[in-house]
Scaffold this motif. Structure first.
Motif, mmCIF file in Angstrom:
data_model
loop_
_atom_site.group_PDB
_atom_site.id
_atom_site.type_symbol
_atom_site.label_atom_id
_atom_site.label_comp_id
_atom_site.label_asym_id
_atom_site.label_seq_id
_atom_site.Cartn_x
_atom_site.Cartn_y
_atom_site.Cartn_z
ATOM 1 N N ILE A 38 0.824 -1.430 -0.187
ATOM 2 C CA ILE A 38 -0.137 -0.029 0.021
ATOM 3 C C ILE A 38 1.024 1.278 0.091
ATOM 4 O O ILE A 38 1.842 1.379 0.841
ATOM 5 C CB ILE A 38 -0.945 0.011 1.206
ATOM 6 C CG1 ILE A 38 -1.698 -1.389 1.248
ATOM 7 C CG2 ILE A 38 -1.817 1.211 1.216
ATOM 8 C CD1 ILE A 38 -2.494 -1.302 2.395
ATOM 9 N N LEU A 357 -11.703 14.795 14.627
ATOM 10 C CA LEU A 357 -11.818 13.214 14.957
ATOM 11 C C LEU A 357 -13.017 12.726 14.074
ATOM 12 O O LEU A 357 -14.139 13.450 13.815
ATOM 13 C CB LEU A 357 -12.177 13.305 16.546
ATOM 14 C CG LEU A 357 -11.299 13.992 17.324
ATOM 15 C CD1 LEU A 357 -11.605 13.642 18.808
ATOM 16 C CD2 LEU A 357 -9.643 13.024 17.360
ATOM 17 N N ASP A 440 -8.827 11.506 8.232
ATOM 18 C CA ASP A 440 -9.647 10.347 7.393
ATOM 19 C C ASP A 440 -9.562 9.163 8.357
ATOM 20 O O ASP A 440 -9.099 8.883 9.491
ATOM 21 C CB ASP A 440 -8.664 10.079 6.067
ATOM 22 C CG ASP A 440 -7.299 9.794 6.386
ATOM 23 O OD1 ASP A 440 -6.801 9.749 7.371
ATOM 24 O OD2 ASP A 440 -6.467 9.995 5.444
ATOM 25 N N CYS A 441 -10.363 8.401 7.929
ATOM 26 C CA CYS A 441 -10.652 7.104 8.682
ATOM 27 C C CYS A 441 -10.899 5.798 7.565
ATOM 28 O O CYS A 441 -11.471 6.115 6.496
ATOM 29 C CB CYS A 441 -11.797 7.185 9.621
ATOM 30 S SG CYS A 441 -13.347 7.364 9.086
ATOM 31 N N ILE A 442 -10.960 4.772 7.955
ATOM 32 C CA ILE A 442 -11.151 3.666 7.135
ATOM 33 C C ILE A 442 -12.709 3.210 7.095
ATOM 34 O O ILE A 442 -13.119 2.960 8.180
ATOM 35 C CB ILE A 442 -10.169 2.515 7.381
ATOM 36 C CG1 ILE A 442 -8.575 2.662 7.071
ATOM 37 C CG2 ILE A 442 -10.441 1.080 6.594
ATOM 38 C CD1 ILE A 442 -8.259 3.066 5.854
#
Lengths: 700, 296
Positions: A38, A357, A440-442
């Protein structure tokens, strides 16, 4: 024997399974050769941007420290060349800039000390080194652009974090160019003198000394001056040490003040200063104000040589800012005044940073909504609404909105969304004193696993049908109207699930050639809902072709009747009969205890003996049954009645004597020619009654 | 053949097959010296001639200069901690490689201020393949002097409270502690550089700390300069008389336990007196069996 082998196998398998160790799987590491690669282009672009900062700050050590790490970055093979080029040209450029600015500072110092000859040499040095520095900058820019091309950064929205980072890199490269442009301007230059200025300069200089330095005599110099061949004179002057003009070239003093030196981004800061030469103010001169070594503005001195103004702290969200003023002699000042630069003022810049957040409820499913929660944590700073905030899933802009300091939004996941990890990014552009924020978040998009509760038969007849009923569902509910496809080689059916995902159907099995065997039944379910995963399950069903088997048996029977010889048939018949009688004998060992009694009955009937005899036998049967029940023991095939009575005498207790006596009478009746008389009859009756009474007492 | 005899034969065969399987079947458990798979440390043990230690009881009695490598994945008893302390105080070196285990209990017992953070450190830029495999490229001058330029980690943590002069290696600026395990850097998550290897004195000995034991697994030991770095850690205070691997604080599968027991049994049996005794018992049993058969 088969039983023993089976027991042995079961035992061996059980023991081996007990001894087989389970595999231990640790989760503190992964096989590096098996993991997915990645790349983080955002991290790379941020690294580019961060690496340019020490170049701008003229810090070679930090530049080298940062850019020498480039060979270790995790980038695709295609980016190896651009990243290497960026690193190499960045380091060289850093060296060049630092070296050039050092020379520039030295030139400035030498000019202030009237060491014009040395200053001229340094100026020449700068001009000679600059093309190389521009070339390095061009290489750096090309490397950054190539990287941007590879990651298609131009296709991204302007407020995308990656795009912003790229734009930041390009802005810093422009800043570097501006720094080089500054160096390209000479602090002391005699080349741009006008004929009038040259005349003035020559008149105020010692012509004899000048002629000597030019390698000509005074007359020749006078001739040149009188012939007005100014170009030749200028060419000659380029070779001369400018120190001979010391008396005519005046040094300048530039002072700069900034107030306050600590300010928020966007705030207006006052600055003022003065330009003077040998204590005299220089009025109407252009002063360049440099912010971080780039020209921010140009302004003129007033009649007293003062200059003042304001500038806004750029919205760059860096904690330091360098401010400097520079005076370059221009037009009529060339050949009269020398350039100068003020000392650098380091400002402390303030701004608000928000911790953003971001959370999303995982997993998400295609075609359904997922909830995103975001919170801007401003610490002690007052919270604000962030206009033009943007929400992305990977690189796709999802929405553009004004974000309050805390909010929850539903995200509609596309029906065609690919499963796997997706990055959800929220960006909030800078707003005044508030630095840009992004997080960002998954988001893990997956398909719901479909379950099928269905009873599959393990055996079935062919031709015939298999009834199938069940229910298909997933963790998100029942599968309604899903396509169900059931196949079993040539036999298949297509149906749909009903309400609540129910399936009720039957698969018709057509007649085939095979007689027996296991066959795979494949049930595939294609849900209508995009969030449910298709399901394919396979079960084995043992099929019996009863028609085929019947035909085969009939055929075999026919063959037997038709083709076997008569003798053979007889032999077989005989064997069959023998084996049948043997089988009957061997199959009925348990009835042996009653065999003699039955035989006696038959004999009594056949021979037409008296009813008394039958009665005695009947009584004995009853007594014998009582004895069996009392002793819980049956007559073994090899035992005689007498042996049975003897063996069980202990168990029978007090009645054993009567039972034995009765047994002797019945044996006499059965196995001898002795005819029973009335006395025997009476005795038998008495014995049977006694036994009955005795056992009655014992509640048998 | 009687059923009982058949069962006895089956049990005997099963035991023989099981023993052979235990002996020859390779271990799949992480950090096992007999595991040649990706997560074992067979290559490391072979390269450094490291010996497994299944008890720390006699650690304090070791003479000469010794190195103990501990990957503390199981809790330590008071006795183990005392033995380790004694071992270090005697002038030996303890190399403590931990990420999410019980390393801090040893550090507390040794009165050192450094601690393993136990949050995972990710580096999306300086890494091997992905952020979970950070590549460490900042080293102390001494390490740089050994020609070490990079070492590779695999699901690592960082060290806290290490002094500047104690630190041997740092993670990069782009590294961060992934506190919520979402795989990306959030604003509230602190960014690098972080200390990932350090050294400190304890008594007469030395404690060397590495925030990832995966450094020495078969698939990692040859990556970057991992081998060289490990060699430096082992030989930093001179050539050790012995290199010991603390196997008693590693997670083990049942197969590993059987293997260890079998090896211990083999060691026990290899004693000449035990061997003579066993041969005598076998001979007696054979004699009894043959004589009984003769009588029948």
């Amino acid at each position: 024997m088969l039983k023993r082998i089976l027991i042995s196998i079961i035992l061996a398998v059980s023991l081996l399974s007990l001894l087989t160790p389970p595999a231990y799987a640790g989760d503190t590491q992964e096989d590096p050769d098996a993991v997915k690669t990645i790349f983080s282009y955002l991290a790379l672009m941020m690294f580019y941007s961060d690496s340019l900062d020490p170049i701008l700050q003229k810090d070679i050590e930090s530049t080298e420290k940062a850019l020498n790490k480039m060979p270790f970055v995790n980038v695709p093979e295609e980016l190896n060349q651009p990243t290497s080029e960026f690193s190499a040209s960045g380091i060289t450029l850093s060296h060049s800039i630092v070296s050039l600015f050092n020379v520039w500072e030295q030139e400035n110092t030498l000019i202030n000390q009237y060491r014009l000859g040395e200053a001229k040499t340094l100026g020449k040095q700068i001009r000679e080194a600059l093309p190389q520095a521009y070339q390095q900058l061009a290489k750096l820019k090309t490397a950054a652009e190539d990287t941007g091309l590879y990651i298609k950064v131009k296709t991204l929205a302007p407020d995308n974090a990656l795009r912003q980072s790229y734009d930041e890199v390009m802005a810093k490269i422009e800043q570097l160019k501006s720094m080089l442009d500054l160096l390209a301007r000479p602090l002391m230059d005699l080349q741009d003198l006008s004929p009038e200025q040259l005349n003035d300069l020559l008149r105020s200089s010692d012509l004899n000394t000048l002629a000597e330095m030019l390698g000509i005599n005074a007359d020749q110099l006078n001739q040149l001056i009188n012939s007005n061949d100014m170009q030749r004179l200028l060419d000659l002057l380029k070779t001369v040490n400018p120190e001979i003009f010391q008396q005519v070239l005046k040094k300048t003093d530039l002072i700069l003040e900034v107030q306050p030196t600590t300010a928020y981004v966007g705030e207006t800061v006052d600055f003022w200063g003065s330009l003077a030469t040998q204590g005299e103010a220089l009025a109407g001169r252009s002063i360049d104000l440099l912010i971080n070594s780039s020209v921010k503005m140009t302004l003129a001195t007033d009649s007293e040589g003062h200059f003042q103004g304001t500038f806004q702290i750029p919205y760059q969200y860096n904690h330091t800012l360098e401010v400097q003023a520079v005076y370059y002699p221009q037009a009529k000042d060339i050949g009269i005044y020398l350039g100068s630069a003020s000392p650098v003022i380091n400002m402390n810049i303030l701004y608000y940073e928000a911790n953003l957040l971001l959370e999303i409820n995982n997993p998400a499913y295609p075609g359904r909504q997922s909830t995103l929660t975001a919170r801007f944590d401003y610490g002690t700073a007052p919270p604000v609404e962030r206009e033009n905030s943007e929400l992305y899933i990977d690189d796709t802009l999802l929405s553009h909105f004004t974000a309050p300091s805390e909010f929850t939004r539903s995200i509609q996941i596309e029906s065609t969304a690919k499963t796997g990890n997706h990055i959800v990014t929220l960006t909030a552009p800078a707003k005044g004193r508030y630095a840009p924020a992004y997080a960002d978040c998954i988001m893990d998009i997956k398909l719901a696993t479909v379950q099928l509760d269905m009873g599959f038969p393990w055996i079935s007849l062919m031709p015939g049908h298999i009834g199938l009923t069940g229910r298909a569902y997933s963790e998100l509910g029942s599968l309604e109207n899903a396509d169900v496809n059931i196949t079993m080689e040539k036999d298949f059916l297509i149906c749909n699930t009903g309400q609540n995902g129910t399936i009720a159907t039957r698969l018709n099995l057509e007649l085939e050639l095979s007689l027996l065997g296991s066959r795979a039944m494949v049930v595939s379910i294609q849900p209508r809902e995009p969030w449910n995963a298709p399901l394919v399950i396979t079960r084995n069903v043992f099929l019996i072709n009863w028609v085929g088997l019947g035909i085969l048996l009939e055929f075999l029977a026919l063959m037997y009747v038709t083709f076997l010889p008569v003798k053979g048939k007889k032999d077989i018949r005989k064997k069959v009969v023998d084996s049948k009688s043997l089988a009957e004998e061997s199959l009925q060992p348990e009835i042996a205890p009653n065999y003699s009694v039955l035989l006696a009955e038959q004999m009594a009937e056949m021979q037409g003996e008296e009813a008394n005899t039958r009665s005695i036998v009947k009584w004995y049967r009853l007594v014998f049954k009582l004895a069996q029940r009392t002793t819980n023991s049956i007559l073994k095939p090899q035992q005689t009645l007498r042996e049975y009575a003897k063996t069980n005498s202990q168990k029978l207790g007090p009645i054993s004597r009567y039972f034995y006596e009765f047994t002797l009478i019945i044996e006499k009746l059965l196995y001898s020619k002795h005819k029973l008389d009335h006395k025997d009859m009476e005795k038998s009756k008495e014995l049977s009654q006694t036994i009955y009474e005795e056992t009655k007492h014992e509640n048998v | 053949m009687k059923t009982s005899s058949l069962i006895m034969i089956v049990i005997a065969i099963v035991i023989a097959v099981s023993l052979a399987a235990v002996w020859f079947y390779p271990s799949f458990t992480g950090y096992m010296t007999n595991n040649a798979m990706w997560n074992g440390i067979k290559a490391f043990a072979k390269e450094f001639k490291a010996e497994d230690v299944d008890s720390l009881d006699n650690l304090g009695d070791k003479t000469g200069y010794n190195v103990l490598i501990s990957i503390p994945y199981l809790p330590f008893s008071e006795s183990d901690l005392s033995n380790i302390r004694q071992f270090v105080n005697n002038g030996n070196t303890l190399i403590l490689m931990d990420d999410f285990g019980y390393g801090n209990s040893i550090l507390e017992h040794l009165d050192t201020q450094i601690r393993f953070d136990q949050n995972i450190v990710l580096d999306p830029l300086f890494c091997y393949k992905n952020a979970y495999f950070p590549r460490i490229i900042d080293f102390s001058a001494e390490i740089k002097g050994q020609g070490i330029t990079a070492i590779g980690f695999n699901h690592a943590t960082v060290l806290n409270q290490a002094n500047e002069y104690q630190i041997l290696a740092w993670s990069s600026n782009s590294s961060f502690l992934d506190l919520n395990n979402n795989g990306v850097k959030d604003k509230n998550e602190s960014a690098g550089p972080f200390a990932v290897a350090a050294v400190c004195k304890s008594g007469k000995g030395t404690v060397e700390l590495v925030s990832d034991p995966s450094l020495i697994i078969n698939t990692m030991v040859e990556k970057n300069d991992n081998n060289q770095f490990t060699r430096y850690l082992i030989n930093s205070k001179g050539n050790p008389d012995s290199i010991m691997l603390d196997r008693c604080h590693l997670n083990k599968s049942r197969l590993d336990i059987y293997k260890i027991n079998m090896m211990q049994l083999r060691t026990y049996i290899s004693n000449i007196y035990v061997m003579i005794g066993l041969i005598a018992i076998v001979l007696i049993l054979i004699t009894v069996f043959v004589s009984k058969k003769g009588e029948n």
